[in-house]
Scaffold this motif. Sequence first.
Motif, mmCIF file in Angstrom:
data_model
loop_
_atom_site.group_PDB
_atom_site.id
_atom_site.type_symbol
_atom_site.label_atom_id
_atom_site.label_comp_id
_atom_site.label_asym_id
_atom_site.label_seq_id
_atom_site.Cartn_x
_atom_site.Cartn_y
_atom_site.Cartn_z
ATOM 1 N N LYS A 126 0.849 -1.204 0.000
ATOM 2 C CA LYS A 126 0.000 0.000 0.000
ATOM 3 C C LYS A 126 0.884 1.253 0.000
ATOM 4 C CE LYS A 126 -3.792 -2.442 2.186
ATOM 5 N NZ LYS A 126 -4.268 -2.922 0.940
ATOM 6 N N LEU A 184 0.763 3.699 -2.703
ATOM 7 C CA LEU A 184 0.254 4.788 -3.544
ATOM 8 C C LEU A 184 -0.483 5.800 -2.667
ATOM 9 C CD1 LEU A 184 -1.003 2.746 -6.619
ATOM 10 C CD2 LEU A 184 1.243 3.803 -6.232
ATOM 11 N N VAL A 185 0.293 6.526 -1.890
ATOM 12 C CA VAL A 185 -0.242 7.517 -0.961
ATOM 13 C C VAL A 185 0.573 8.799 -1.070
ATOM 14 C CG1 VAL A 185 -1.166 5.822 0.670
ATOM 15 C CG2 VAL A 185 1.177 6.633 0.937
ATOM 16 N N GLU A 186 -0.028 9.876 -0.630
ATOM 17 C CA GLU A 186 0.606 11.178 -0.506
ATOM 18 C C GLU A 186 1.356 11.595 -1.772
ATOM 19 O OE1 GLU A 186 2.811 10.599 3.081
ATOM 20 O OE2 GLU A 186 1.004 10.438 4.293
ATOM 21 N N ASP A 193 1.572 9.118 -4.774
ATOM 22 C CA ASP A 193 0.314 9.014 -5.509
ATOM 23 C C ASP A 193 0.148 10.192 -6.465
ATOM 24 O OD1 ASP A 193 -2.309 7.878 -6.034
ATOM 25 O OD2 ASP A 193 -3.125 9.514 -4.839
ATOM 26 N N GLU A 246 -7.837 7.144 -10.671
ATOM 27 C CA GLU A 246 -7.810 7.163 -9.217
ATOM 28 C C GLU A 246 -7.072 5.932 -8.722
ATOM 29 O OE1 GLU A 246 -7.396 8.778 -6.363
ATOM 30 O OE2 GLU A 246 -9.100 9.944 -7.093
ATOM 31 N N SER A 247 -6.434 6.081 -7.574
ATOM 32 C CA SER A 247 -5.722 4.960 -6.972
ATOM 33 C C SER A 247 -6.325 4.658 -5.612
ATOM 34 C CB SER A 247 -4.240 5.280 -6.827
ATOM 35 O OG SER A 247 -4.075 6.347 -5.924
ATOM 36 N N ASP A 248 -6.010 3.487 -5.103
ATOM 37 C CA ASP A 248 -6.466 3.095 -3.776
ATOM 38 C C ASP A 248 -5.335 2.357 -3.057
ATOM 39 O OD1 ASP A 248 -8.047 2.775 -1.557
ATOM 40 O OD2 ASP A 248 -9.180 1.095 -2.372
ATOM 41 N N LYS A 249 -4.252 3.040 -2.833
ATOM 42 C CA LYS A 249 -3.074 2.604 -2.087
ATOM 43 C C LYS A 249 -2.276 1.474 -2.741
ATOM 44 C CE LYS A 249 -4.918 4.147 2.284
ATOM 45 N NZ LYS A 249 -5.535 3.756 3.527
ATOM 46 N N ASP A 250 -2.945 0.431 -3.251
ATOM 47 C CA ASP A 250 -2.196 -0.685 -3.833
ATOM 48 C C ASP A 250 -2.579 -0.997 -5.274
ATOM 49 O OD1 ASP A 250 -4.686 -1.811 -3.457
ATOM 50 O OD2 ASP A 250 -3.946 -3.612 -2.449
ATOM 51 N N LYS A 259 -11.626 6.692 -3.504
ATOM 52 C CA LYS A 259 -11.112 7.252 -2.250
ATOM 53 C C LYS A 259 -12.222 7.685 -1.298
ATOM 54 C CE LYS A 259 -6.531 8.144 -3.426
ATOM 55 N NZ LYS A 259 -5.351 8.812 -3.203
#
Length: 133
Positions: free
Chosen positions: A27, A29-31, A34, A56-60, A131
């Motif tokens: 996980k 794909l943050v901050e 991302d 759009e992404s969702d962390k992984d 998200k």
Amino acid sequence: MVNIKHGRGYVYAIEYHIVWCVKYQHKILVEELDVRLKEILLKIASDYAFTISEMESDKDHIHLLVECTPQHAIPSMIKVLKGISARLLFKEFPHLKKKLGDGHLWNPSYFIATASEHTEEQIRKYIQDQKVK
């Protein structure tokens, strides 16, 4: 609605919903990573003459709604998107290689589905809602 476009001697409306995952479903794909990934993917699409109309992404994993011409080969588009983005992200975020162990950012597989005018809005809403949970 699907945008009808014209080429030399043909008319088309092609959209694909594409999803791929981070290797080992880390996980990450943050901050800022991302944000940077999305900037890179938009630049790649521009350079290779196709359009990412939703993303759009969702962390992984990441979801894309891509509009392209009949000349774009799906495996080539995926290879370019995943390959260039991985190379640039590893360069800009060197700690990723250590975290992922084997030096691969993306899982080698991906999901792809065509989007018709009946499903396009559903896919857009799904991507936008990733998200919002």
